[in-house]
Scaffold this active site. Structure first.
Site, PDB file in Angstrom:
ATOM      1  N   GLU A 318       0.829  -1.214   0.000  1.00 38.78           N
ATOM      2  CA  GLU A 318       0.000   0.000   0.000  1.00 38.78           C
ATOM      3  C   GLU A 318       0.859   1.258   0.000  1.00 38.78           C
ATOM      4  O   GLU A 318       0.936   1.962   1.003  1.00 38.78           O
ATOM      5  CB  GLU A 318      -0.971  -0.017   1.192  1.00 38.78           C
ATOM      6  N   GLY A 320       1.916   5.111  -0.788  1.00 41.92           N
ATOM      7  CA  GLY A 320       1.232   6.401  -0.943  1.00 41.92           C
ATOM      8  C   GLY A 320       2.169   7.367  -1.642  1.00 41.92           C
ATOM      9  O   GLY A 320       2.007   7.724  -2.806  1.00 41.92           O
ATOM     10  N   CYS A 389       2.171  33.733  10.526  1.00 40.05           N
ATOM     11  CA  CYS A 389       2.743  34.431  11.669  1.00 40.05           C
ATOM     12  C   CYS A 389       3.480  33.429  12.539  1.00 40.05           C
ATOM     13  O   CYS A 389       3.002  33.058  13.616  1.00 40.05           O
ATOM     14  CB  CYS A 389       1.643  35.113  12.474  1.00 40.05           C
ATOM     15  N   GLU A 390       4.579  32.970  12.042  1.00 40.18           N
ATOM     16  CA  GLU A 390       5.333  31.926  12.728  1.00 40.18           C
ATOM     17  C   GLU A 390       6.741  31.948  12.125  1.00 40.18           C
ATOM     18  O   GLU A 390       6.897  31.719  10.922  1.00 40.18           O
ATOM     19  CB  GLU A 390       4.629  30.584  12.463  1.00 40.18           C
TER      20      GLU A 390
END
Ligand code: LLP
Length: 468
Positions: A318, A320, A389-390
């Site tokens: 599986e 991704g 804002c970081e």
């Protein structure tokens, strides 16, 4: 008119011919990337700069051919290297939406879902329930019921879930057919691999899966519950893995578990070895090809089956990231800049950690190009800053690019996996639109959010309204 050379990335210049015949997960760019006669980046026959004019900025651009090619490479490699039955599932946590599920399904893939929301999306995309597998370490009763009623396979993660299912399956069963509920068991293989600790899951100290020491008890429980049809075993060791050995070791361990199950009278026919194959985000990354990965896993399973003297199980995996990661790019518009003398130059774009939280979460490194001046020499090293804002909202710490100015289109590569699916509305930024491109045509697959969309869950109790 197109230039004759396909796009590739090399230092000094933005683009030079790329590796041909490589697996999509080994490419920095979507397979259809070209530089057109206006010196602009083109994907799926569409000029990226024009797409931004048409659909707005930022914009996720998904190349259908690259996604289909990756699906096809997995599918064909299993045909080539595994004589038994096989099924590739797309791990939709990488990017779950109707269009992506529909493409994966058209390519013959099943879908791995990890929540009611992902399951609902896959069902709405028309994926057949017999190709749907529900994961999760704390599935709600509602999610379990949806899975049972839709007829998909439940990958049971722990005792609480197993007991719940033991109870519920005998009470509600499969609503239409009254068939036993189809389950698999997820085990923690105790296999270490080298990747970021947040995306490692196969080591024993993991929140996922049964401890292999509990196998006897688990098999005994399952064998006593006729409303549970346990068809096989599952394990997943982690994500963005470049080594082949851990997956091959996993194959050996899983075949031994399968053999043990038969001593409890459990006729399990399926083994799911999870996902995890890495992709190239920058020139420094060197993952194995899809074909090499599949070949390694198939060979290991066959060898282990010979050793244990058991029949070949149906083999599932599986992936991704390696299916969709390099099929998508994100286009941003360059805005302000700031030079801190002697330290660095910041170039700000109109998105950031809300549309791609991977750099701030996992310190992931990305590669970018300026789409509207593809032949310009890459002479500057700058820091690409988001607009949140970081202070930590930095998409690329050191990007080597041509000199850029406001209005330029900056394209970050390999953003197909865990970008849109992990996007947020931090600072109330609207999520960007996504388009799928193919043969010169672009279609929206996810609409850009509006301010109204951002407010759709807001409620203002009457006593807080300024009119009362
Ligand atoms: N199967 C299971 C049970 C998984 O937990 C995962 C990923 C996959 C398959 C697919 O793995 P892939 O082929 O994509 O490596 N958000 C992180 C990645 C988290 C992976 C979670 N599980 C990131 O952005 O790197």
């Amino acid at each position: 008119m197109l230039s004759t050379h396909p796009a590739g990335v090399q230092s000094g210049r933005q683009f030079l011919p790329k590796v041909t015949d490589a697996s999509p997960n080994q490419e920095l760019l979507p397979l259809t990337a070209r530089i057109n006669s206006s010196d602009r980046l083109e994907i799926g026959g569409c000029d990226v700069t024009t797409l931004v004019e048409q659909f707005g900025s930022p914009l996720y651009i998904l190349d259908e051919d690259t996604l289909r090619n990756a699906c096809c490479q997995y599918r064909e490699a299993f045909k080539k290297y595994y004589p038994g039955e096989s099924q590739v599932l797309y791990a939709s946590k990488a990017w779950s939406c109707l269009a992506v599920c529909a493409i994966a399904s058209q390519e013959g893939l099943g879908i791995d879902v990890v929540s009611g929301g992902e399951l609902y999306t896959a069902l709405q995309a028309g994926v057949s329930p017999d190709k749907l597998y529900l994961h999760g370490n704390n599935k709600s009763l509602e999610e379990l019921k949806l899975a049972i009623n839709s007829g998909c396979t439940i990958v049971v993660d722990n005792w609480h879930e197993l007991r719940t299912l033991g109870h519920w399956s005998s009470v509600i069963g499969n609503s239409d057919t009254n068939d036993p509920v189809r389950i698999m068991l997820r085990l923690t293989p105790g296999i270490e691999c080298h990747t970021h600790e947040y995306i490692r899951t196969g080591h024993l100290d993991s929140k996922f899966g049964f401890d292999p020491n509990q196998l006897d008890e688990v098999f005994a429980f399952v064998s006593q519950h006729s409303a549970l049809n346990c068809v096989g075993l599952h394990a997943h060791i982690g994500s963005q893995i470049f080594e082949q050995q851990p997956h091959q070791d996993l194959a050996g361990v899983m075949v031994q578990w399968l053999d043990k199950a038969s001593s409890y009278g459990l006729q399990m026919q399926e083994l799911n070895v999870g996902g995890g194959l890495g992709i190239r985000y920058t020139e420094a990354d060197d993952p194995p090809s899809i074909e090499a990965w599949v070949k390694g896993v198939c060979t290991a399973i066959q060898n282990a089956c010979v050793t244990q003297q058991i029949a070949l199980p149906k083999l599932l995996c599986e992936p991704g990231r390696s299916l969709i990661g390099s099929a998508c790019v994100t286009a941003y518009t360059v805005g302000s800049s700031k030079t801190v003398p002697g330290i660095r130059t910041y170039i700000a774009i109109d998105g950031g950690m809300s549309d791609n939280p991977r750099p701030i979460t996992y310190q992931s490194v990305y590669r970018a190009v300026v789409a509207n001046k593809m032949s310009a020499p890459a002479t500057q090293t700058v820091t690409i800053a988001g607009k949140h804002c970081e202070s930590g909202d930095i998409l690329i710490k050191e990007a080597t690019l041509p000199p850029s100015e406001p209005g330029d289109i900056l394209v970050v590569l390999a953003t197909g996996a865990y970008n849109y699916s992990m996007a947020s509305n931090y600072n109330r930024l609207a999520r960007p639109a996504a388009v799928v491109v193919k043969a010169g045509e672009a279609n929206v697959i996810l609409r850009r959010e509006t301010y109204q969309d951002l407010m759709r869950q807001d409620c203002l109790p009457a006593r807080l309204s300024s009119e009362t």
